[in-house]
Design a protein around this motif. Structure first.
Motif, PDB file in Angstrom:
ATOM      1  N   THR A  97       0.815  -1.229   0.000  1.00  0.00           N
ATOM      2  CA  THR A  97       0.000   0.000   0.000  1.00  0.00           C
ATOM      3  C   THR A  97       0.845   1.275   0.000  1.00  0.00           C
ATOM      4  OG1 THR A  97      -0.159   0.136   2.416  1.00  0.00           O
ATOM      5  CG2 THR A  97      -1.801  -1.215   1.302  1.00  0.00           C
TER       6      THR A  97
ATOM      7  N   SER B  55      -6.469 -11.059  -5.823  1.00  0.00           N
ATOM      8  CA  SER B  55      -5.393 -10.119  -6.147  1.00  0.00           C
ATOM      9  C   SER B  55      -5.066 -10.115  -7.639  1.00  0.00           C
ATOM     10  CB  SER B  55      -4.146 -10.421  -5.319  1.00  0.00           C
ATOM     11  OG  SER B  55      -3.647 -11.700  -5.631  1.00  0.00           O
ATOM     12  N   ILE B  58      -7.411  -7.629  -9.125  1.00  0.00           N
ATOM     13  CA  ILE B  58      -6.952  -6.268  -8.818  1.00  0.00           C
ATOM     14  C   ILE B  58      -5.811  -5.886  -9.755  1.00  0.00           C
ATOM     15  CG2 ILE B  58      -5.814  -4.842  -7.053  1.00  0.00           C
ATOM     16  CD1 ILE B  58      -7.349  -6.453  -4.930  1.00  0.00           C
ATOM     17  N   ILE B  85     -15.365  -3.533  -2.204  1.00  0.00           N
ATOM     18  CA  ILE B  85     -14.873  -2.218  -1.767  1.00  0.00           C
ATOM     19  C   ILE B  85     -13.905  -2.402  -0.593  1.00  0.00           C
ATOM     20  CG2 ILE B  85     -15.561  -0.127  -0.476  1.00  0.00           C
ATOM     21  CD1 ILE B  85     -16.262   0.373  -3.259  1.00  0.00           C
ATOM     22  N   PHE B  88     -10.597  -3.354  -1.898  1.00  0.00           N
ATOM     23  CA  PHE B  88      -9.940  -2.183  -2.499  1.00  0.00           C
ATOM     24  C   PHE B  88      -9.375  -1.273  -1.405  1.00  0.00           C
ATOM     25  CE2 PHE B  88     -12.844  -2.229  -6.529  1.00  0.00           C
ATOM     26  CZ  PHE B  88     -12.083  -3.262  -7.052  1.00  0.00           C
ATOM     27  N   GLU B  89     -10.133  -1.130  -0.313  1.00  0.00           N
ATOM     28  CA  GLU B  89      -9.681  -0.231   0.763  1.00  0.00           C
ATOM     29  C   GLU B  89      -8.483  -0.825   1.517  1.00  0.00           C
ATOM     30  OE1 GLU B  89     -13.838   2.222   1.477  1.00  0.00           O
ATOM     31  OE2 GLU B  89     -13.284   0.656   2.906  1.00  0.00           O
ATOM     32  N   THR B  91      -6.178  -2.699   0.289  1.00  0.00           N
ATOM     33  CA  THR B  91      -4.993  -2.582  -0.570  1.00  0.00           C
ATOM     34  C   THR B  91      -4.767  -1.145  -1.047  1.00  0.00           C
ATOM     35  OG1 THR B  91      -6.391  -3.253  -2.432  1.00  0.00           O
ATOM     36  CG2 THR B  91      -5.089  -4.971  -1.377  1.00  0.00           C
ATOM     37  N   VAL B  93      -6.113   0.458  -3.322  1.00  0.00           N
ATOM     38  CA  VAL B  93      -6.204   0.704  -4.764  1.00  0.00           C
ATOM     39  C   VAL B  93      -7.438   1.542  -5.121  1.00  0.00           C
ATOM     40  CG1 VAL B  93      -4.892  -1.360  -5.398  1.00  0.00           C
ATOM     41  CG2 VAL B  93      -7.371  -1.499  -5.248  1.00  0.00           C
ATOM     42  N   HIS B  94      -8.350   1.735  -4.145  1.00  0.00           N
ATOM     43  CA  HIS B  94      -9.515   2.592  -4.413  1.00  0.00           C
ATOM     44  C   HIS B  94      -9.081   4.026  -4.706  1.00  0.00           C
ATOM     45  CE1 HIS B  94      -8.598   3.183  -0.209  1.00  0.00           C
ATOM     46  NE2 HIS B  94      -9.401   4.226  -0.162  1.00  0.00           N
ATOM     47  N   ILE B  99     -14.576   5.605  -8.282  1.00  0.00           N
ATOM     48  CA  ILE B  99     -15.574   4.593  -7.908  1.00  0.00           C
ATOM     49  C   ILE B  99     -16.899   5.288  -7.616  1.00  0.00           C
ATOM     50  CG2 ILE B  99     -16.178   2.753  -6.283  1.00  0.00           C
ATOM     51  CD1 ILE B  99     -13.226   2.179  -5.916  1.00  0.00           C
TER      52      ILE B  99
END
Lengths: 136, 110
Positions: A97, B55, B58, B85, B88-89, B91, B93-94, B99
């Motif tokens: 991250t 993953s 993603i 979601i 995504f949060e 990692t 990546v959001h 979105i």
């Protein structure tokens, strides 16, 4: 409390076998009446752990298998996935991250597992990942 | 997983249904390649009927996001369920994708 083994099986190191194997494991877990969030988390962790074991552990060698154990005491589920590779340094897994890693295509599997389960341990020099999910 | 691609004005709308995982993420990658080859730079992926992502899924979205960035395009997602979601949060990546809660709002954003 008694621990019951629900799955004790080997899967050959073939990625195309993974979805069917996971479906079979989740079917066996139906007796525990898990909610949808728990099933999602277990499915995700099985995908990530099995793909890591087959690709990075066993290097997709057809003569090597991944050993999967699933056991429960009705309060928690314990998943153990063991490959036949050389292990790895699990203390040095990059954080996916961070700014420099967020755009990378790979390296999220273990992080997803660690954030989806209640506890995660690497055993046997990194060849085994033990994942514990507390049942609500 | 089923993938349906249609064009709404100049936006390529990709509707996914089922599960996006290591077994089928390459199929989505190929669909994205075709969209890029046809010079589409605005891409909306509708997740309403997608129940699971891992993953590798993603990674496929990130690859498309980066390919679209190179041509000054944009990748948006809409109707993403709360569990996805959550992934995504976790990692983060959001932060990369737009979105949106519903399709109309997402289409208007382009």
């Amino acid at each position: 409390m008694t621990v019951t083994k629900i799955v004790d099986d080997n899967i050959p190191s073939k990625l195309d076998l993974v979805p069917g194997f996971i479906t079979a494991v989740l079917e066996k877990l139906q007796v525990l009446h898990l909610d949808e969030d728990e099933v999602f988390a277990l499915k995700l962790c099985l995908y990530e752990a099995l793909v890591n074991a087959i690709k990075h552990g066993n290097k997709e060698k057809s003569d090597q298998a991944v050993h999967v154990i699933v056991k429960t005491n009705k309060k928690k589920i314990i998943l153990e996935v063991t490959d036949q590779g050389h292990g790895f340094d699990f203390t040095r897994i990059p954080n996916p991250t961070t700014e420099e890693n967020i755009g990378k295509f790979h390296g999220r599997g273990v992080y997803l597992i660690q954030n989806s389960m209640d506890s995660v341990k690497f055993l046997n020099g990194g060849r085994t990942i033990q994942m514990v999910k507390v049942i609500k | 997983m089923d993938i349906k691609v249609e064009k709404i004005n100049d936006i390529a709308l990709v509707t996914l249904s089922g599960e996006l995982n290591m077994d089928n993420s390459n199929t989505l990658r190929e669909a994205f390649k075709k969209i890029l080859k046809e010079m589409n730079t605005k891409v909306l992926v509708d997740f309403e009927k997608l129940s699971f992502i891992d993953s590798s899924g993603i990674a496929t979205l990130i690859e498309m996001f980066q390919n679209l960035e190179k041509v000054k395009g944009r990748l948006c997602l809409c109707q993403v369920n709360k569990r996805i979601i959550g992934i995504f949060e976790i990692t983060k990546v959001h932060k990369l994708f737009g979105i949106f809660e519903n399709r109309q709002e997402a289409l208007r954003s382009f």
